[in-house]
Design a protein around this motif. Structure first.
Motif, PDB file in Angstrom:
ATOM      1  N   THR A 463      10.804  -1.576   3.995  1.00  0.00           N
ATOM      2  CA  THR A 463       9.915  -1.889   2.867  1.00  0.00           C
ATOM      3  C   THR A 463       9.078  -3.134   3.117  1.00  0.00           C
ATOM      4  O   THR A 463       7.847  -3.110   3.005  1.00  0.00           O
ATOM      5  CB  THR A 463      10.727  -2.072   1.576  1.00  0.00           C
ATOM      6  OG1 THR A 463      11.490  -0.900   1.322  1.00  0.00           O
ATOM      7  CG2 THR A 463       9.794  -2.328   0.394  1.00  0.00           C
ATOM      8  N   ILE A 464       9.736  -4.229   3.434  1.00  0.00           N
ATOM      9  CA  ILE A 464       9.023  -5.501   3.548  1.00  0.00           C
ATOM     10  C   ILE A 464       8.089  -5.500   4.760  1.00  0.00           C
ATOM     11  O   ILE A 464       6.899  -5.797   4.640  1.00  0.00           O
ATOM     12  CB  ILE A 464      10.030  -6.663   3.621  1.00  0.00           C
ATOM     13  CG1 ILE A 464      10.844  -6.730   2.316  1.00  0.00           C
ATOM     14  CG2 ILE A 464       9.309  -7.983   3.871  1.00  0.00           C
ATOM     15  CD1 ILE A 464      11.942  -7.774   2.315  1.00  0.00           C
ATOM     16  N   GLY A 465       8.619  -5.137   5.923  1.00  0.00           N
ATOM     17  CA  GLY A 465       7.797  -5.175   7.130  1.00  0.00           C
ATOM     18  C   GLY A 465       6.627  -4.212   7.084  1.00  0.00           C
ATOM     19  O   GLY A 465       5.482  -4.583   7.356  1.00  0.00           O
ATOM     20  N   LEU A 466       6.901  -2.954   6.709  1.00  0.00           N
ATOM     21  CA  LEU A 466       5.847  -1.945   6.717  1.00  0.00           C
ATOM     22  C   LEU A 466       4.868  -2.155   5.567  1.00  0.00           C
ATOM     23  O   LEU A 466       3.659  -1.926   5.712  1.00  0.00           O
ATOM     24  CB  LEU A 466       6.474  -0.553   6.645  1.00  0.00           C
ATOM     25  CG  LEU A 466       5.546   0.639   6.912  1.00  0.00           C
ATOM     26  CD1 LEU A 466       4.787   0.448   8.211  1.00  0.00           C
ATOM     27  CD2 LEU A 466       6.340   1.932   6.927  1.00  0.00           C
ATOM     28  N   GLY A 467       5.380  -2.586   4.402  1.00  0.00           N
ATOM     29  CA  GLY A 467       4.493  -2.830   3.261  1.00  0.00           C
ATOM     30  C   GLY A 467       3.446  -3.884   3.575  1.00  0.00           C
ATOM     31  O   GLY A 467       2.251  -3.688   3.325  1.00  0.00           O
ATOM     32  N   TRP A 468       3.877  -5.012   4.155  1.00  0.00           N
ATOM     33  CA  TRP A 468       2.926  -6.064   4.490  1.00  0.00           C
ATOM     34  C   TRP A 468       2.028  -5.659   5.652  1.00  0.00           C
ATOM     35  O   TRP A 468       0.851  -6.051   5.706  1.00  0.00           O
ATOM     36  CB  TRP A 468       3.672  -7.356   4.826  1.00  0.00           C
ATOM     37  CG  TRP A 468       4.236  -8.032   3.615  1.00  0.00           C
ATOM     38  CD1 TRP A 468       5.544  -8.149   3.271  1.00  0.00           C
ATOM     39  CD2 TRP A 468       3.502  -8.673   2.562  1.00  0.00           C
ATOM     40  NE1 TRP A 468       5.684  -8.822   2.088  1.00  0.00           N
ATOM     41  CE2 TRP A 468       4.450  -9.158   1.629  1.00  0.00           C
ATOM     42  CE3 TRP A 468       2.157  -8.886   2.335  1.00  0.00           C
ATOM     43  CZ2 TRP A 468       4.069  -9.841   0.479  1.00  0.00           C
ATOM     44  CZ3 TRP A 468       1.779  -9.566   1.188  1.00  0.00           C
ATOM     45  CH2 TRP A 468       2.725 -10.034   0.273  1.00  0.00           C
ATOM     46  N   THR A 469       2.557  -4.880   6.581  1.00  0.00           N
ATOM     47  CA  THR A 469       1.727  -4.420   7.703  1.00  0.00           C
ATOM     48  C   THR A 469       0.570  -3.569   7.216  1.00  0.00           C
ATOM     49  O   THR A 469      -0.566  -3.686   7.702  1.00  0.00           O
ATOM     50  CB  THR A 469       2.588  -3.619   8.700  1.00  0.00           C
ATOM     51  OG1 THR A 469       3.626  -4.465   9.220  1.00  0.00           O
ATOM     52  CG2 THR A 469       1.739  -3.106   9.862  1.00  0.00           C
ATOM     53  N   LEU A 470       0.826  -2.688   6.257  1.00  0.00           N
ATOM     54  CA  LEU A 470      -0.237  -1.841   5.721  1.00  0.00           C
ATOM     55  C   LEU A 470      -1.322  -2.671   5.028  1.00  0.00           C
ATOM     56  O   LEU A 470      -2.511  -2.357   5.133  1.00  0.00           O
ATOM     57  CB  LEU A 470       0.353  -0.821   4.744  1.00  0.00           C
ATOM     58  CG  LEU A 470       1.233   0.268   5.374  1.00  0.00           C
ATOM     59  CD1 LEU A 470       1.862   1.131   4.294  1.00  0.00           C
ATOM     60  CD2 LEU A 470       0.430   1.124   6.339  1.00  0.00           C
ATOM     61  N   VAL A 471      -0.915  -3.727   4.336  1.00  0.00           N
ATOM     62  CA  VAL A 471      -1.904  -4.595   3.692  1.00  0.00           C
ATOM     63  C   VAL A 471      -2.778  -5.281   4.743  1.00  0.00           C
ATOM     64  O   VAL A 471      -4.010  -5.342   4.616  1.00  0.00           O
ATOM     65  CB  VAL A 471      -1.215  -5.641   2.797  1.00  0.00           C
ATOM     66  CG1 VAL A 471      -2.226  -6.658   2.276  1.00  0.00           C
ATOM     67  CG2 VAL A 471      -0.523  -4.969   1.623  1.00  0.00           C
ATOM     68  N   LEU A 472      -2.141  -5.795   5.791  1.00  0.00           N
ATOM     69  CA  LEU A 472      -2.891  -6.471   6.843  1.00  0.00           C
ATOM     70  C   LEU A 472      -3.817  -5.496   7.572  1.00  0.00           C
ATOM     71  O   LEU A 472      -4.944  -5.840   7.936  1.00  0.00           O
ATOM     72  CB  LEU A 472      -1.926  -7.128   7.830  1.00  0.00           C
ATOM     73  CG  LEU A 472      -1.122  -8.310   7.278  1.00  0.00           C
ATOM     74  CD1 LEU A 472      -0.052  -8.736   8.272  1.00  0.00           C
ATOM     75  CD2 LEU A 472      -2.035  -9.480   6.950  1.00  0.00           C
ATOM     76  N   LEU A 473      -3.345  -4.265   7.780  1.00  0.00           N
ATOM     77  CA  LEU A 473      -4.187  -3.256   8.419  1.00  0.00           C
ATOM     78  C   LEU A 473      -5.400  -2.925   7.549  1.00  0.00           C
ATOM     79  O   LEU A 473      -6.526  -2.803   8.047  1.00  0.00           O
ATOM     80  CB  LEU A 473      -3.365  -1.997   8.694  1.00  0.00           C
ATOM     81  CG  LEU A 473      -4.098  -0.837   9.371  1.00  0.00           C
ATOM     82  CD1 LEU A 473      -4.608  -1.260  10.742  1.00  0.00           C
ATOM     83  CD2 LEU A 473      -3.179   0.375   9.495  1.00  0.00           C
ATOM     84  N   ALA A 474      -5.164  -2.787   6.254  1.00  0.00           N
ATOM     85  CA  ALA A 474      -6.269  -2.503   5.333  1.00  0.00           C
ATOM     86  C   ALA A 474      -7.262  -3.653   5.296  1.00  0.00           C
ATOM     87  O   ALA A 474      -8.477  -3.440   5.212  1.00  0.00           O
ATOM     88  CB  ALA A 474      -5.727  -2.237   3.930  1.00  0.00           C
ATOM     89  N   MET A 475      -6.750  -4.887   5.367  1.00  0.00           N
ATOM     90  CA  MET A 475      -7.638  -6.052   5.409  1.00  0.00           C
ATOM     91  C   MET A 475      -8.506  -6.014   6.664  1.00  0.00           C
ATOM     92  O   MET A 475      -9.716  -6.266   6.618  1.00  0.00           O
ATOM     93  CB  MET A 475      -6.821  -7.338   5.381  1.00  0.00           C
ATOM     94  CG  MET A 475      -7.663  -8.609   5.445  1.00  0.00           C
ATOM     95  SD  MET A 475      -6.661 -10.112   5.612  1.00  0.00           S
ATOM     96  CE  MET A 475      -6.109  -9.953   7.315  1.00  0.00           C
ATOM     97  N   THR A 476      -7.880  -5.669   7.783  1.00  0.00           N
ATOM     98  CA  THR A 476      -8.616  -5.609   9.044  1.00  0.00           C
ATOM     99  C   THR A 476      -9.730  -4.573   8.987  1.00  0.00           C
ATOM    100  O   THR A 476     -10.879  -4.841   9.356  1.00  0.00           O
ATOM    101  CB  THR A 476      -7.652  -5.275  10.199  1.00  0.00           C
ATOM    102  OG1 THR A 476      -6.637  -6.277  10.272  1.00  0.00           O
ATOM    103  CG2 THR A 476      -8.396  -5.214  11.517  1.00  0.00           C
ATOM    104  N   LEU A 477      -9.398  -3.379   8.519  1.00  0.00           N
ATOM    105  CA  LEU A 477     -10.395  -2.310   8.469  1.00  0.00           C
ATOM    106  C   LEU A 477     -11.456  -2.581   7.404  1.00  0.00           C
ATOM    107  O   LEU A 477     -12.650  -2.383   7.633  1.00  0.00           O
ATOM    108  CB  LEU A 477      -9.705  -0.970   8.192  1.00  0.00           C
ATOM    109  CG  LEU A 477      -8.732  -0.468   9.262  1.00  0.00           C
ATOM    110  CD1 LEU A 477      -8.103   0.847   8.830  1.00  0.00           C
ATOM    111  CD2 LEU A 477      -9.436  -0.305  10.598  1.00  0.00           C
TER     112      LEU A 477
END
Length: 539
Positions: A463-477
């Motif tokens: 939850t924690i690792g993947l949830g924050w990763t998706l936010v960072l990926l969305a920020m990048t894109l």
């Protein structure tokens, strides 16, 4: 030594998935940044024009690095270095707190400390793992730049500087874990220090001294108060100054030593910052489980709302300044048009800032859902669920509070935007753009709420690792995809990039429907599956 190796191996085994995501994702962003820069700014004239626009407009420098010339490598570092370093910093702080303060909260640290390993050896293993993770991350970044044919020294320095900034914030996370009594408080302190120093470096660059040809900037003294500023002043692919990165490395190691000294000076489970005493009688809010969730998460939510207020204030108070600069330098308008996708320059400025606002709102929602995972892992969810509270109701409370967090962050931004217009005696017609764009980002941020809830139900330990990763990926894109020349379909994978915006007199609603559908489907599926899921302890 065998005890140390065992502790180090245990940490690497627990973090292997998260570390792969952080390190590989950061290296991929580094590689993509150069490819995008080569395609979008292939000529020296293009790069010179954009640098002139950045030096003339402090807003751009707030969210970019330190201009160091028109060479392809230096230009790419100017655009992306702060964000590569930010990813390294976030990875490092979360790692530090997870294996120190969070271990004490679960009781595992006390068990390990009772063995011949003692209290300092586990902390040392955490520091070594963090150093190794940043070494791998920096190496991958350097290899990404070498793979595209950039000079060897600049590539090695860029990777080393990113990793060195990560080491500094590894030390910050280790010290924060000693000062605060809970993992949540330690993470909050470390994150706010990270974000604060990132903004400080941006302000320091914005008020620096530009060169006569408007291709370089000498940063002000404020930049030197931030580890991000130290990393930027290495000026990879230009001056190639190694010593600021060595300062980052030295400060990080010094903070790690300080954290070991603090560990020896306190009792297990205690912190140096005292917690407030609780009220003698519970408030009426705690009479419901929804109120309990709000009480547990309100500090973080209000913190994100303050960030939303500042973002909204900047979006309108700076729009007129950007419009004036754009009138004399069309490059500014072109930059904003790439990111915002249309509209006049003031609309584009609001869209850019509110795209960042969508990321802030998503962060608030993800943090609330991640708190559900923390409550489950720490065992404090079990007493609640042992009462007449259904699992679905318990998760639904977190979803409701997370949605409230999104609304509060965006509402604070709308208030800030109105204050910015009033302070500048500006055009109140801009509030239409603010309301439409803000409403669109509410929907976009809700997608992250639904997806993180679904991850929590299906794979709780991710939850924690993947949830924050998706936010960072969305920020990048969403923020960098158009600037780096990513295909439109790739950029549109980010919910914040397809949220409704105002373009002239029209409102683009193209992405609204799939955002609503994704949010509804994700929330419904997570609640449906939660009914049959067992509690998943920490592992």
């Amino acid at each position: 030594m065998s005890r140390f190796r065992a502790l180090l191996a245990q940490r690497v085994r627990r973090d292997r998935v998260q570390l792969v995501l952080w390190t590989a994702g950061t290296a991929l962003l580094a590689y993509s940044s150069f490819v995008g820069v080569s395609e979008s700014y292939g000529t020296e004239q293009d790069r010179t024009s954009l640098l002139a626009a950045a030096l003339a407009n402090p807003v751009i420098l707030l969210f970019r690095g330190l201009p160091s010339g028109t060479d392809e490598g230096a230009f790419m570092v100017f655009l992306i270095f702060p964000w590569l370093a930010f990813l390294a910093a976030m990875m490092s702080t979360f790692l530090a707190v997870r294996h120190t303060r969070a271990e004490e909260e679960t009781g595992r640290a006390e068990v390990v400390g009772a063995t011949p390993a003692g209290r300092l050896l586990p902390a040392g293993a955490t520091a070594v793992e963090g150093l190794a993770a940043n070494a791998v991350l920096g190496t991958l970044v350097a290899l990404a730049y070498l793979a595209v044919g950039l000079p060897v020294e600049g590539s090695l320095l860029a990777g080393f500087a990113v990793g060195a900034v990560g080491v500094t914030f590894l030390g910050v996370g280790l010290v924060a874990a000693q000062l605060m009594r809970t993992a949540r408080s330690a993470n909050s302190l470390a994150v706010w220090i990270t974000v604060g120093t990132l903004v400080l470096a941006g302000i320091g660059n914005a008020i620096g001294t530009p060169s006569d040809d408007l291709t370089r900037m000498e940063s002000s003294w404020l930049t030197w108060l931030s580890p991000f500023g130290w990393g930027e002043n290495t000026r990879a692919f230009d001056e190639n100054a190694w010593w600021p990165a060595l300062v980052c490395l030295g400060v990080g190691l010094a903070l790690a030593v300080v954290s070991l000294a603090l560990t020896s000076a306190r009792d297990v489970g205690e912190g140096f910052v005292a917690e407030r005493h609780g009220r003698e009688h519970a408030s009426a809010v705690l009479s419901s489980t929804t109120g309990l969730v709000w009480r547990l998460t309100r500090g973080a939510v209000l913190g994100w709302a303050v960030g939303g207020l500042l973002t909204g204030l900047l979006s309108t108070s700076l729009a007129s300044i950007v419009a004036e600069v754009g009138a004399s330098n069309p490059s500014v308008e072109q930059i904003l048009d790439r990111i915002a996708g249309g509209g006049d320059i003031t609309q584009a400025t609001v869209t850019v800032f509110f795209t960042m606002l969508g990321i802030l709102a998503a962060c608030a929602a993800v943090q609330v859902v991640c708190h559900a995972r923390q409550e489950e892992a720490h065992g404090t969810a079990e007493p609640v669920l042992a009462a007449p509270v259904a699992r679905v109701r318990w998760l639904a409370d977190y979803l409701v509070v997370a949605l409230l967090a999104i609304v509060l962050v965006v509402a604070a931004a709308v208030v800030g935007a109105a204050a910015g217009i009033a302070g500048q005696d500006g055009d109140w017609d801009l509030m239409r753009d603010v309301l439409v764009t803000g409403g669109g980002q509410v929907v976009a941020a809700s997608v992250f709420l639904a997806i993180t809830a679904l991850i929590f139900v299906i794979a709780p330990r991710l939850t924690i690792g993947l949830g924050w990763t998706l936010v960072l990926l969305a920020m990048t894109l969403g923020l960098f995809g158009p600037l780096f020349g990513f295909p439109e379909w790739v950029t549109n994978l980010s919910p914040v990039a397809v949220a409704p915006v105002v373009e002239g007199d029209d409102v683009d609603l193209a992405g609204l429907w799939w955002l609503v559908a994704a949010t509804g489907a994700g929330a419904a599926l997570s609640l449906g599956l939660m009914q049959r899921r067992e509690l998943a302890p920490a592992g």
